[in-house]
Design an enzyme around this catalytic site. Structure first.
Site, mmCIF file in Angstrom:
data_model
loop_
_atom_site.group_PDB
_atom_site.id
_atom_site.type_symbol
_atom_site.label_atom_id
_atom_site.label_comp_id
_atom_site.label_asym_id
_atom_site.label_seq_id
_atom_site.Cartn_x
_atom_site.Cartn_y
_atom_site.Cartn_z
ATOM 1 N N ASP A 174 13.811 10.439 -2.039
ATOM 2 C CA ASP A 174 12.618 9.714 -1.765
ATOM 3 C C ASP A 174 11.365 9.698 -2.708
ATOM 4 O OD1 ASP A 174 10.141 8.631 -0.549
ATOM 5 O OD2 ASP A 174 10.222 9.674 1.441
ATOM 6 N N SER A 175 10.963 8.679 -3.571
ATOM 7 C CA SER A 175 9.861 8.915 -4.559
ATOM 8 C C SER A 175 10.362 9.761 -5.606
ATOM 9 C CB SER A 175 8.440 9.290 -3.853
ATOM 10 O OG SER A 175 7.476 9.143 -4.597
ATOM 11 N N ALA A 176 9.606 10.933 -5.497
ATOM 12 C CA ALA A 176 9.954 11.945 -6.615
ATOM 13 C C ALA A 176 11.385 12.213 -6.587
ATOM 14 C CB ALA A 176 9.136 13.193 -6.653
#
Length: 330
Positions: free
Chosen positions: A168-170
């Site tokens: 998720d994201s990073a």
């Protein structure tokens, strides 16, 4: 010493950067981290999913959290699904309530073993630390697969030949970099075999802004000011956001056209400032013949699936992930 000089010397350090109320960086280089998560919500543990922690890197005391359904709906072994948390490489934890609640939901809905690893955070540990830790987290799984005395809590139910790496994201950035490092079939992880990757709003960057980064909503949940701050605090010293770990298509990035990759699912919200990069990433890899799909959820913000996991878009996403696992787990 003059009075003015003495006053200057005695001036206390001042805050120069702040991230979501949990990370503060001061003018003297000191860093203060809060023990409280930025998402102050209750943990929704109803007992339908069992969980525990394990150390995967004793050198840095890094742990991962394991989840499995308390009563699996099938007698077959369960696929393994890594969920690597986000936070701009600067904040977040496997133990934050939003992360834990989403992992409960993933384990129950996907009928899978979920592995949620921590990784070292910036600015104390700039990239590539987080990428290196992500690799160690999947190498830990290999150690369990070949151990003479493995952890039976995991090995009795887990299918080491059906592994999916999600972030998720990073964490999505980490998942991409693991896909590049491991290549199709992940031969260096044998007998563990990665079957696919799920990149949830992957945190990519670049020195040239995309149209939506420049013109998108200023009040976005992940706004440009925060994106820029995360990169400034996490990128390797002396580097730009065209660094290969940040920009998959930067001037010094590896040529992905010739690289064999496992199937990839890319997901982004239509109001997420990162959506142009996610879609461009998908289109370029698809042009080069990679098996990759992009799904965009109209009107949704960055991280919508953990912010409101019971929303209609979040439920639809869960179905899409489940279908992806079913298609490629054989």
């Amino acid at each position: 010493m003059t009075t003015e000089a003495a006053t200057t010397a005695a001036a206390p350090p001042y805050e120069v950067d702040e991230c979501r109320g949990v990370l503060r960086v001061y003018s003297d280089g000191s860093i203060v981290r809060s023990d409280k998560p930025s998402f102050n919500i209750p943990v929704e543990d109803d007992g339908s999913v069992l969980w525990k922690d394990a150390v995967f890197d004793p050198v840095h005391n890094l742990q991962l959290r394991l989840y499995k359904p308390a009563c699996p709906t099938s007698s077959s072994k369960l696929p393994i699904f890594y969920y690597i948390h986000g936070g701009g490489f600067c904040i977040g934890s496997r133990a934050w309530p939003n992360c834990q609640n989403y992992c409960f939901k993933l384990a129950k809905e996907l009928q899978a073993v979920i592995i949620s690893p921590d990784y070292r955070l910036a600015p104390e540990n700039r990239l590539p630390a987080a990428i290196d830790d992500g690799f160690l987290a999947v190498k830990w799984l290999q150690s369990q697969a070949v151990a003479e005395e493995p952890d039976e809590w995991l090995t009795v139910v887990a299918d080491f030949g059906s592994v999916f790496i999600s972030g998720d994201s990073a964490g999505g950035n980490i998942a991409h970099n693991l896909a590049v490092k491991l290549g199709a079939g992940s031969p260096e992880l044998a007998p563990v075999k990665v079957k696919g990757y799920v990149l949830l709003a992957p945190f990519f960057g670049g020195t040239v802004l995309t149209k939506f980064e420049a013109e998108g909503p200023k009040d976005a949940f992940l706004n440009w000011e925060l994106i820029d701050r995360f990169w400034r605090l996490s990128k390797p010293d002396g580097e730009t956001t065209d660094h290969p770990l940040i920009n998959p298509f930067g001037p010094a990035s590896p040529n992905l056209e010739e690289l064999e990759l496992d199937p990839i699912l890319v997901v982004c919200g239509g109001s997420d400032l990162l959506k142009d990069r996610a879609e461009d990433y998908t289109n370029k890899l698809k042009t080069w013949g990679k098996k990759i799909e992009y799904v965009e959820f109209e009107g949704q913000q960055h991280g919508f699936f953990t912010i409101d996991p019971n929303s209609t878009p979040s439920k639809k996403l869960m179905t899409i992930i489940k279908d992806f696992i079913t298609e490629f787990s054989v």
